[in-house]
Enzyme design. Structure first.
Site, PDB file in Angstrom:
ATOM      1  N   ASP A 192       0.862  -1.179   0.000  1.00 45.68           N
ATOM      2  CA  ASP A 192       0.000   0.000   0.000  1.00 45.68           C
ATOM      3  C   ASP A 192       0.897   1.227   0.000  1.00 45.68           C
ATOM      4  O   ASP A 192       1.749   1.366   0.887  1.00 45.68           O
ATOM      5  CB  ASP A 192      -0.879   0.035   1.254  1.00 45.68           C
ATOM      6  CG  ASP A 192      -1.972  -1.027   1.206  1.00 45.68           C
ATOM      7  OD1 ASP A 192      -1.878  -1.920   0.355  1.00 45.68           O
ATOM      8  OD2 ASP A 192      -2.905  -0.953   2.024  1.00 45.68           O
ATOM      9  N   ASP A 223     -14.726  -5.589  -3.413  1.00 48.10           N
ATOM     10  CA  ASP A 223     -14.793  -5.633  -1.952  1.00 48.10           C
ATOM     11  C   ASP A 223     -16.176  -6.137  -1.585  1.00 48.10           C
ATOM     12  O   ASP A 223     -17.178  -5.469  -1.865  1.00 48.10           O
ATOM     13  CB  ASP A 223     -14.567  -4.233  -1.365  1.00 48.10           C
ATOM     14  CG  ASP A 223     -13.159  -3.710  -1.653  1.00 48.10           C
ATOM     15  OD1 ASP A 223     -12.271  -4.544  -1.968  1.00 48.10           O
ATOM     16  OD2 ASP A 223     -12.952  -2.490  -1.577  1.00 48.10           O
TER      17      ASP A 223
END
Lengths: 218, 257
Positions: free
Chosen positions: B12, B131
């Site tokens: 990330d 998601d």
């Protein structure tokens, strides 16, 4: 100076292959100049040529035909080492059944076929398409590009169509994915890979290093 | 022997720096995505996923430069996700050296974008990231819904229908994150993963919830994942990629060692 031309006919990411060739050139300690270009003169002036390709064959062949890349490759194949990668290899065949059927360059005997569904492994488990990831390549013939590449090394593949060669003595490597799949072909001074050597870490870089040192003889 | 199941560490990054922390011993700069990616590549990672969480558009040039730098040194596949909204974004990332792009919210906002992207660049480089959260109550048949914005915004889309549609539109791979499990370290949502994997022809990457090596193996054996993605268990040095692969191999899973 080792001049390498990567044929750019507008299809996809050529940065990876150029970077990988520059990287192995540096490791070899020799000056390597990598040019990414569609220019026939620059390609003719190179010591060796890479014919890449990603994406759908119809779009690739349209650009290959529009930019006369077939003739450029054919000329190069007469005089210098050529490495075809992925759809670049498929484009060398006679015909692909992708996109409802597309005529290819016909420099090698055979067709490009869809993996089909259901595709099953030996244990009867369903296999995903595209064939994506690291698979073992069995070297079915000796070749200078296999130098220092252990037999059954894993290379990175990503494709939904595969080459079915009718000239089996040209096959230098195979992999298994529901069926035996041609991984590499060789014919005089051309070597073609279904996998991506530029994405296959150590073994891929070794193959590219061998290509930089290859004189085109087998 | 055949195709290996893949292990994919995820970085990330915010404004070109690795966030959420990476704690390797003997690494010079744990915030440098190039060094971290290179380290993972040398350790045997099968691919790298770079998730850009940079908020502002102006800072995205940094991301492009970072991707370019990683691609110049890492010779395994590189997927870039986060903020991919236009065909131009995809072109920029591919030209910088990404092999695949992950599309998430932009697909929910405009599903046709996935179709256009696959037609233009080929399915092989289009990863649709989803998601999903379980929305069925206990005792009901299992049902999951697609959420955006880190699991805050429901979309009303049934997760299974959605992934089938995305594959129909040309997605070459599905990156499936369970928002119920993300960050929990209690393991993947195996029922979700198995249902998605069986529903589509393309490879599925399991993500969200990995806390130990058993979880990775279960993702493949029970969740029928083609690849497993993890961040923190690798970043904090709890396990190496090699240990993960050795464990998976000991459970009969084919890996690249």
């Amino acid at each position: 100076m080792n001049k390498v031309a990567v044929i750019d006919y507008g299809m996809g990411n050529l940065h990876s292959v150029a970077k990988a060739v520059e990287h192995v050139g540096r490791e070899l300690g020799e000056e390597t100049e990598v040019t990414v270009t569609p220019d026939a003169n620059l390609i003719a002036a190179a010591d060796r040529v890479i014919f890449p390709g990603v994406g759908a064959i119809r779009d690739c062949m349209a650009e290959i035909n529009r930019l006369n890349v077939g003739q450029i490759v054919e000329e190069a194949m007469k005089t210098k080492p050529v490495l075809a990668i992925c759809v670049g290899m498929q484009a060398l065949m006679q015909h692909s059944e992708e996109n409802d059927g597309v005529d290819c360059l016909g420099f090698m005997q055979g067709k490009v076929r869809f993996f089909g569904e259901p595709l099953l492994n030996n244990e009867g488990q369903r296999l995903k398409v595209p064939h994506m990831g690291w698979n073992e390549v069995s070297q079915t013939q000796k070749h200078p590009l296999w130098k220092n590449v252990p037999d059954n090394s894993r290379f990175y593949f990503v494709h939904s169509y595969y080459v079915e060669s009718t000239d089996t003595k040209k096959i230098t490597g195979v992999t298994a994915y529901g069926k035996e799949v041609v991984a590499t072909l060789a014919d005089d001074n051309i070597f073609a890979t279904q996998f991506h050597p530029e994405k296959s870490q150590t073994v891929g870089l070794t193959l590219l290093r061998n290509f930089l040192q290859w004189d085109g003889q087998t | 022997m055949g195709l290996a199941k893949r292990i994919i560490p995820c970085l990330d990054c915010d404004k070109g720096r690795v966030v959420k922390g990476v704690k390797f011993v003997d690494i010079r700069d744990a915030g440098d995505p190039v060094e971290v990616a290179k380290r993972y590549c040398d350790a045997g990672a099968d691919e790298i996923t770079f998730l850009d969480i940079t908020a502002s558009h102006e800072d995205r040039n940094t991301t492009v430069e970072t991707v370019r730098a990683i691609a110049g040194q890492v010779f395994i596949p590189l997927t870039v996700g986060g903020g991919i909204r236009t065909l131009e974004d995809i072109r920029t990332m591919l030209n910088a050296g990404a092999d695949k792009v992950g599309i998430n919210t932009a697909a929910v906002n405009n599903p046709e974008f996935v179709r256009e992207a696959a037609a233009r660049f080929g399915s092989q480089c289009i990863v649709v990231a989803v998601d999903a959260k379980q929305v069925s109550a206990e005792g009901e048949p299992l049902k999951w819904e697609i959420f955006t914005h880190g699991g805050r915004n429901p979309t009303g889309l049934d997760a299974i229908e959605w992934v089938k549609r995305m594959v129909d539109y040309g997605a070459g791979e599905i990156l499936l994150t369970s928002m119920d499990r993300d960050g929990t370290k209690i393991g993947f949502d195996l029922a979700l993963n198995k249902t998605v994997s069986q529903a589509v022809q393309v490879p599925v990457i399991a993500s969200g919830g990995v806390g130990n090596l058993q979880h990775l193996a279960e993702g493949v054996l029970d969740g029928e994942a083609d690849a497993v993605l993890a961040a923190s268990i690798f970043h904090f040095g709890e396990y190496t990629i090699k240990e993960a692969k050795q464990h998976m191999a000991s459970r009969g899973i084919e890996v690249r060692l």
